[in-house]
Structure formats: C-alpha cells, structure tokens
Design a protein around this motif. Sequence first.
Motif, PDB file in Angstrom:
ATOM      1  N   ASN A 118       5.078   5.653 -13.564  1.00 55.41           N
ATOM      2  CA  ASN A 118       5.827   4.579 -12.940  1.00 55.41           C
ATOM      3  C   ASN A 118       7.339   4.848 -12.937  1.00 55.41           C
ATOM      4  O   ASN A 118       8.107   4.039 -12.486  1.00 55.41           O
ATOM      5  CB  ASN A 118       5.533   3.258 -13.674  1.00 55.41           C
ATOM      6  N   LEU A 122      -5.654  -1.932 -12.278  1.00 56.94           N
ATOM      7  CA  LEU A 122      -5.502  -0.527 -12.614  1.00 56.94           C
ATOM      8  C   LEU A 122      -6.657  -0.091 -13.497  1.00 56.94           C
ATOM      9  O   LEU A 122      -7.145  -0.869 -14.331  1.00 56.94           O
ATOM     10  CB  LEU A 122      -4.174  -0.279 -13.332  1.00 56.94           C
ATOM     11  N   LEU A 165       4.555  -1.773  -8.291  1.00 57.47           N
ATOM     12  CA  LEU A 165       3.310  -2.418  -8.682  1.00 57.47           C
ATOM     13  C   LEU A 165       3.442  -3.937  -8.671  1.00 57.47           C
ATOM     14  O   LEU A 165       2.489  -4.649  -8.327  1.00 57.47           O
ATOM     15  CB  LEU A 165       2.894  -1.938 -10.075  1.00 57.47           C
ATOM     16  N   ALA A 220       3.099  -5.040  -5.087  1.00 61.11           N
ATOM     17  CA  ALA A 220       1.721  -4.881  -4.615  1.00 61.11           C
ATOM     18  C   ALA A 220       0.810  -5.963  -5.174  1.00 61.11           C
ATOM     19  O   ALA A 220      -0.028  -6.529  -4.462  1.00 61.11           O
ATOM     20  CB  ALA A 220       1.203  -3.497  -4.997  1.00 61.11           C
ATOM     21  N   ARG A 221       0.965  -6.285  -6.467  1.00 59.11           N
ATOM     22  CA  ARG A 221       0.109  -7.325  -7.042  1.00 59.11           C
ATOM     23  C   ARG A 221       0.456  -8.699  -6.471  1.00 59.11           C
ATOM     24  O   ARG A 221      -0.443  -9.509  -6.202  1.00 59.11           O
ATOM     25  CB  ARG A 221       0.252  -7.346  -8.562  1.00 59.11           C
ATOM     26  N   VAL A 232      -6.692   3.435  -4.378  1.00 59.21           N
ATOM     27  CA  VAL A 232      -5.810   4.594  -4.287  1.00 59.21           C
ATOM     28  C   VAL A 232      -6.008   5.395  -5.576  1.00 59.21           C
ATOM     29  O   VAL A 232      -5.617   4.953  -6.661  1.00 59.21           O
ATOM     30  CB  VAL A 232      -4.340   4.162  -4.127  1.00 59.21           C
ATOM     31  N   LEU A 247       0.825  -1.205   0.000  1.00 61.88           N
ATOM     32  CA  LEU A 247       0.000   0.000   0.000  1.00 61.88           C
ATOM     33  C   LEU A 247       0.862   1.259   0.000  1.00 61.88           C
ATOM     34  O   LEU A 247       0.526   2.254  -0.666  1.00 61.88           O
ATOM     35  CB  LEU A 247      -0.941  -0.006   1.211  1.00 61.88           C
ATOM     36  N   LEU A 299      -4.855  -7.065  -7.780  1.00 59.64           N
ATOM     37  CA  LEU A 299      -4.641  -5.623  -7.923  1.00 59.64           C
ATOM     38  C   LEU A 299      -4.918  -5.266  -9.370  1.00 59.64           C
ATOM     39  O   LEU A 299      -4.370  -5.883 -10.289  1.00 59.64           O
ATOM     40  CB  LEU A 299      -3.206  -5.246  -7.540  1.00 59.64           C
ATOM     41  N   ASN A 327       3.739   1.570  -1.416  1.00 57.08           N
ATOM     42  CA  ASN A 327       4.215   1.742  -2.785  1.00 57.08           C
ATOM     43  C   ASN A 327       3.181   2.460  -3.642  1.00 57.08           C
ATOM     44  O   ASN A 327       3.500   3.353  -4.436  1.00 57.08           O
ATOM     45  CB  ASN A 327       4.547   0.390  -3.408  1.00 57.08           C
ATOM     46  N   LEU A 328       1.908   2.059  -3.505  1.00 55.41           N
ATOM     47  CA  LEU A 328       0.849   2.678  -4.297  1.00 55.41           C
ATOM     48  C   LEU A 328       0.645   4.137  -3.907  1.00 55.41           C
ATOM     49  O   LEU A 328       0.467   5.010  -4.766  1.00 55.41           O
ATOM     50  CB  LEU A 328      -0.462   1.893  -4.129  1.00 55.41           C
ATOM     51  N   ALA A 370      -5.637   2.541  -8.508  1.00 54.20           N
ATOM     52  CA  ALA A 370      -5.094   1.231  -8.184  1.00 54.20           C
ATOM     53  C   ALA A 370      -6.034   0.590  -7.167  1.00 54.20           C
ATOM     54  O   ALA A 370      -6.183   1.108  -6.048  1.00 54.20           O
ATOM     55  CB  ALA A 370      -3.675   1.350  -7.623  1.00 54.20           C
ATOM     56  N   ASN A 382       3.604   6.210  -5.039  1.00 55.94           N
ATOM     57  CA  ASN A 382       3.540   6.368  -6.493  1.00 55.94           C
ATOM     58  C   ASN A 382       2.567   7.490  -6.867  1.00 55.94           C
ATOM     59  O   ASN A 382       2.834   8.301  -7.761  1.00 55.94           O
ATOM     60  CB  ASN A 382       3.119   5.055  -7.143  1.00 55.94           C
TER      61      ASN A 382
END
Length: 446
Positions: A404, A430, A414, A417-418, A377, A347, A428, A349-350, A440, A353
């Motif tokens: 990115n 997009l 990403l 996260a996925r 997000v 989370l 996850l 990271n998202l 996200a 980002n």
Amino acid sequence: MPLSTRLHIPPALKRLLPTSLFGRSLLIIILPVAVMQIAVTWAFFDAHWQSVTSKLSEGLAGDIAWAVQSYEDDPSPAAVEKLAKRAEDSMSLSIAFQKGRKLPTSRRPSLFAALDRSLQQALDDRLDNPFWFDTTRYTAYIDIRVQVKDGVLQIYALRDRAYATQGHIFILWMVVATMLLTAIAILFIRNQVRAIERLADAADAFGRGEDHDFKPHGAREVRKAARAFLAMRARIVRHIEQRTALLASVSHDLRTPLTRLKLEMAMAEPCEQLEAMKGDLAEMEHMIDEYLAFARGEGGEEARAVDLSELIEGVVADAERGGAVVETEIAAGLEARVRPLAFRRALANLVDNGVAHADHVKVTATARQTGGVEIAVDDDGPGIPEDRYEEAFKPFSRLDESRNQNEKGVGLGLAIARDMARGLGGDLMLSRSAMGGLRALIRLPG
C-alpha cells in the motif's frame, strides 16, 4: 451482585421464535389472547358444561331406573304398553321390550368420551342390571339398552336429556372472537411495522447516496425517530457539501501556483535538479487529485445500471497503455447498478496498486449464485498480512513493508474503493490470492 432483568430463553425455543418485529409483536398480542381463550374454555367445560352434563345424565339415569323397576314389577304386555305410553308423554322416552335379545358386546368410540363417561357413571349409580348404550348411531338420540328377565328393554332418549348440547355454540363464538381479534391485531401491527420498514429503506437509500422521498408517519415514537433521521441526514449532507467545497477550493488555489511553477520550469534550462522538481510537482498534483476524489466521494453522480464488461475493459486498457500487463476473465452479460466514474476510479486504484507491487495481475468478473456480481483483482506480489487488512482500509494509511506504500500514493486508494462498494450496498474485502499475493474482491448487488 446486581440481578439481571433479562429473561433467559433456551436456545431450542429461541430458534422457534420469530425474528421479525412484525412476528414478535403479533406473538406478544396473540399468545396472551390464545392462553386466555384456552383458560376460559377449560374453565367453562370444567366448571359449567361438565357439571350441567353430569346433572342431566343423573336425571336421565333416574328415569331409566324408574322404567326398569316398573317393568320388573309388572312385565305383562299390557303393563309394558302402559309404561311406554307414560314414558313417552311425560319423559320423552321411547321404550320397547325385545324378547329373547342380549346386550351388544361392543360399542363404537365417541368423539366426546368425557360425556360418555358422565352417562356411564350415572347409569352405574342408578342401575343394578347390566346395560349398554350408544351415543354415535343417531344424531339426536341416545340408544340405551338394559338387560332384564327374558330379554332387553331398549330405550331411546333425546340427546339433550343427557348432554348440554349448546357447548359447541360457545366454542364457535370463542373461535370467531379469536379470529376477529387476530385480524385486527395483524392490521394494526402491520401498519406500525410498515412505518419502521420505510424508515429503514430511507436510511439504506441514503447510505447508498440515493434520494428517497420520505415523510415521517406511524406511531409517535416512530415519527420522532424519523424526524431525528431527517435532521441527521441534513447535517451529514451539509457536512459533505462543506468538506467538498473546502477541498475543491484548496485544490483550485493550489493548482494556480502549481501551474505557474510548471510554466516556469518549462522555460528554464534543462538540468538534473529541474527534473527532480518536475517529479515533485507531479506528485503534488497527484496528491491533490486524490484528496479531491476522496472528498468528493459519490456526490454529483447518480447510480445506474451499466455493462460492467465495458467499464472493466476500459480500466484494464488504461493500465496497459501505461506499460502494465493485466489478464482478464470477464463473464458475458454482467450488469450492475453503479456510479460509472466512481467505479472506474475505484477499480483503477486496485489495478494500479497490483501493478505497482506485482509482476502479474488478473481481473476476474463473475455473477454470484445468490445474485449480484463479484470483481476480483489478484496478483502475485508480497501481499498484506492478514491481521492488517482492516488497517489498510483506513484513509491516509500507508503500511510499512506493504504494497500500500508507493512513490506517489497517499493511502486513499483502498478507502475510496471500499466507500464506492459500500455506497452501492456491496463491500470490498481483502484476502490471500491463489496467485500468492493479494486478492481485492468487490461484491456488488444485482
């Protein structure tokens, strides 16, 4: 052109077929048995029961024709009494003369119309007089009436004189045998399908990074597949452990010279070049941390049910301490089974980002109607082209002219996260955000 061996099934029929292995296996066994039973029953009725019934009906019709002819030869009361006694003793027929009576004009329908047709045909062939009969009024007898001069000759005959009455016993045995075979088939098929279901559960648990006590059992082919799965699982675990150990060793070896360089630069005279070098060292340290986090994945941390509100608020607070402004909308009482550290890292990271590429970021957490939770997000940044969403998830992918790519990113945010979401049985995705940028969306099972 080679001929296809695949059987084409109409779509309408395909929708009616079961989708599970248990249902299809049961259909494969029960359908032929049912067809066979129906065919045998049909053959029995057509070739045996109907034939026997016809012969019995012809015999009864012959006796009735004899009784009518005997009455017409001598209709005196003494002759009628003698006729009734002889019919009772030798033919089990009860005969009575009803003077001045007429035949009924209606007849109740019978459940066995085919049997009535046999008797009707036999009486038509043997009698010239008008007649009427009823097979429904009495359980063990048939009421037959024949129009004669001055009245009606009423005759009661045992039902088994006209019909093969044991046919229902045959049908009963057929039904019992079918039910018994079906029960045995269900028992054996269920045991075989359960072994496959346990193998699927073990594979699913392994995909989520959970331990699953699984032992091969079931049919030989299922046990062979289970042993292949266990061998594959062992190889994958060994590979992950080797990769993690390798990157951990590389990370440790690199941190030592990095630490020495940082100490040397801390003791050096401040200058413009020194600050640039410190930035490079910070970027290298961040890259090492990202590589190690990606390699470590979910290892060493067990999934457990946690309060998501607390985790999300902690990630947002960390981002705000760095100077970002993040809006939150979190439903109360949200719980999910996650690996807390992996979830916080994914989370973060998202959120980072979004903060790096947008002016406004919003984190929304809600419960799904079908079960589980969703964490979205959203931001108002430039976003990513829709046709490059999947490319953005590839490890070490850094899309040109996209969000990115940043100064210290390595293209793993990403992907991490996925992996976290899918490792928990979620995903996850997009999409375009209502705020104009990127959304996200993490979906987690309940």
